[in-house]
Design an enzyme around this catalytic site. Structure first.
Site, short mmCIF file in Angstrom:
data_model
loop_
_atom_site.label_atom_id
_atom_site.label_comp_id
_atom_site.label_asym_id
_atom_site.label_seq_id
_atom_site.Cartn_x
_atom_site.Cartn_y
_atom_site.Cartn_z
N ALA A 248 20.33 -6.03 -10.34
CA ALA A 248 18.97 -5.48 -10.54
C ALA A 248 18.77 -4.85 -11.92
O ALA A 248 17.69 -4.28 -12.17
CB ALA A 248 18.59 -4.47 -9.44
N ALA A 249 19.74 -4.94 -12.81
CA ALA A 249 19.52 -4.41 -14.17
C ALA A 249 18.38 -5.20 -14.84
O ALA A 249 17.54 -4.62 -15.53
CB ALA A 249 20.80 -4.48 -14.99
N GLY A 250 18.37 -6.51 -14.62
CA GLY A 250 17.27 -7.33 -15.18
C GLY A 250 15.93 -6.96 -14.57
O GLY A 250 14.90 -6.94 -15.25
N ASP A 251 15.94 -6.65 -13.27
CA ASP A 251 14.69 -6.24 -12.61
C ASP A 251 14.21 -4.90 -13.15
O ASP A 251 13.01 -4.67 -13.34
CB ASP A 251 14.90 -6.14 -11.10
CG ASP A 251 15.33 -7.47 -10.49
OD1 ASP A 251 14.86 -8.52 -10.98
OD2 ASP A 251 16.14 -7.46 -9.54
O1 RIB Z 1 18.07 -9.36 -9.20
C1 RIB Z 1 18.88 -8.86 -8.17
C2 RIB Z 1 18.42 -9.36 -6.85
O2 RIB Z 1 18.61 -10.75 -6.78
C3 RIB Z 1 19.15 -8.80 -5.67
O3 RIB Z 1 18.60 -7.62 -5.19
C4 RIB Z 1 19.12 -9.94 -4.66
O4 RIB Z 1 18.37 -9.67 -3.53
C5 RIB Z 1 18.58 -11.14 -5.42
O5 RIB Z 1 17.26 -11.36 -5.13
#
Ligand code: RIB
Length: 309
Positions: A248-251
């Site tokens: 989730a660092a990219g998110d």
């Molecule tokens: O970007 C990370 C996410 O990728 C995770 O939370 C997982 O659910 C996938 O969707």
């Protein structure tokens, strides 16, 4: 307002001394579940940084689905349009994290795959009222195209994080509506026939030319980011942190970038927000559990504080 059309997953995570080889069984460390999914992660990232945020997606009618809706709501994400889907399981991600923080992820999309363009049409006025629309590729492509078209026609800024990497090039009828394309290096490579050894700033320029998207931001993890846009190339180093889990660092980057843009900051400053949010997320385990609050990002940007483990 920031609108996210995308996925919600429950992440089932095991830590491991290293990532397994094909055919190999490894004995790993503790097991944990975390709310995740690229769409929901980006929604929670934006909300924790102070943006009014709404999520459009689907979950199953199982316990995971209810947990995901509640946890996003606790983070102030409007989940009115996250629809329970009878007969479908909630999306699940099986994640292995090695000691250096790198991961592998396999997704069972479940109800995410049941999101339709008609679901998007039903909330078209909400999407049209957005300042920024965030999109990824964990829901069906026709859904992504429809949402991008509605937002673009209404003058919203459309940000597409093409993750997971598309198996083939994305259609022009989607790319024509995208203002910012935000791939990582391997996702960027999908847009070009040959990208090995190409410097990221050259890669960003090439992807922009091939896709016809005005702004391309390539996230490079500990290598920072490279952006190509109308003002040329911008390269920013990453904040130096001790990564424990890059999930989730990219998110977090996308959420931070979107919030700064929605507040009227210039794209180069928004990049710094994204880098700070991404760096902080890498210092903590899990997906949504790792996403930083606004004060933490501002503290890192001001140099007032070191990222806490
Ligand atoms: O970007 C990370 C996410 O990728 C995770 O939370 C997982 O659910 C996938 O969707």
């Amino acid at each position: 307002m920031i609108i996210v059309v995308g996925s919600l997953n429950m992440d089932l995570v095991v830590r491991s001394p290293r990532l397994p080889q094909p055919g190999e069984t490894l004995s790993g460390g503790p097991f944990a579940t975390y709310p995740g999914g690229k769409g929901a992660n980006q929604a929670v990232a934006a909300a924790r940084l102070g943006a009014r945020t709404a999520m459009i997606g689907r979950v199953g009618t199982d316990g995971f689905g209810e947990m995901l809706r509640i946890s996003a709501e606790v983070d102030q994400v409007d989940v009115t349009h996250v629809l329970p889907t009878p007969g479908m399981s909630t999306g699940v991600a099986l994640i292995t994290v090695e000691v250096g923080g790198q991961n592998t992820i396999v997704i069972a999309p479940g109800a995410n795959a049941a999101l339709t363009p008609e679901d998007v049409d039903a909330v078209a006025p909400l999407i049209a009222a957005a300042r920024v629309l965030l999109l990824q590729l964990e829901v069906p492509l026709p859904v992504v195209i429809r949402a991008a078209a509605i937002a673009h026609a209404a003058g919203a800024t459309v940000i597409l994080n093409p993750a997971p990497a598309p198996i083939k090039r994305l259609p022009p009828e989607l790319l024509a509506h995208v203002d910012y394309l935000v791939p990582n290096e391997s996702e960027a490579a999908v847009f070009l026939d040959e990208s090995g050894g190409v410097p990221p700033e050259v890669l960003a320029r090439a992807v922009s030319a091939v896709c016809g998207v005005p702004n391309v931001i390539i996230t490079l993890g500990a290598g920072g980011v490279a952006m190509f846009g109308p003002n040329g190339v911008t390269i920013l180093p990453a904040f130096r942190v001790q990564a424990v889990d890059t999930t989730a660092a990219g998110d977090a980057f996308v959420g931070g970038f979107a919030v700064a843009l929605s507040e009227g900051l210039p794209p180069t400053e928004a990049l710094r927000w994204g880098c700070a949010a991404g760096a902080l997320a890498a210092t903590r385990p899990g997906a949504q559990s790792s996403l930083p609050m606004r004060d933490e990002v501002l503290g890192l940007l001001d140099g007032r504080c070191e990222p806490a483990p």
